[in-house]
Design a protein around this motif. Structure first.
Motif, mmCIF file in Angstrom:
data_model
loop_
_atom_site.group_PDB
_atom_site.id
_atom_site.type_symbol
_atom_site.label_atom_id
_atom_site.label_comp_id
_atom_site.label_asym_id
_atom_site.label_seq_id
_atom_site.Cartn_x
_atom_site.Cartn_y
_atom_site.Cartn_z
ATOM 1 N N SER A 164 21.319 17.598 1.003
ATOM 2 C CA SER A 164 20.929 16.616 0.223
ATOM 3 C C SER A 164 19.525 16.477 0.412
ATOM 4 O O SER A 164 18.883 16.577 1.426
ATOM 5 N N LYS A 165 18.798 15.748 -0.695
ATOM 6 C CA LYS A 165 17.374 15.573 -0.592
ATOM 7 C C LYS A 165 17.268 14.314 0.076
ATOM 8 O O LYS A 165 17.925 13.216 -0.436
ATOM 9 N N LYS A 219 14.817 10.776 0.585
ATOM 10 C CA LYS A 219 13.999 10.168 -0.359
ATOM 11 C C LYS A 219 12.861 9.604 0.270
ATOM 12 O O LYS A 219 13.005 9.191 1.552
#
Length: 70
Positions: A67-68, A70
């Motif tokens: 997952s990226k 933020k």
């Protein structure tokens, strides 16, 4: 003591020390809470395929790692 007997004892002590270090190391298998297990089981139920818990946990970890942030 014969030299070979002393060598065997030394090797056995070294092996035991290694096994003790492994036993005292942090376990790669965490103790899961009831909430975590229930959450994993609920995630499994929402999948299109039947998964066993270990496979589901591997997939969830992979999803988290990919997952990226933020």
């Amino acid at each position: 003591m014969k030299e070979s007997t002393q060598a065997k004892i030394t090797a056995a002590v070294a092996a035991a020390g290694g096994m003790a270090q492994k036993a005292l190391a942090t376990s790669p298998n965490p103790e899961w809470t009831e909430y975590e297990m229930r959450s994993i089981d609920e995630w499994i139920a929402r999948q299109d395929v039947k998964l066993e818990r270990p496979e589901a946990i591997r997939r969830l970890v992979e999803l988290g790692l990919n997952s990226k942030t933020k």
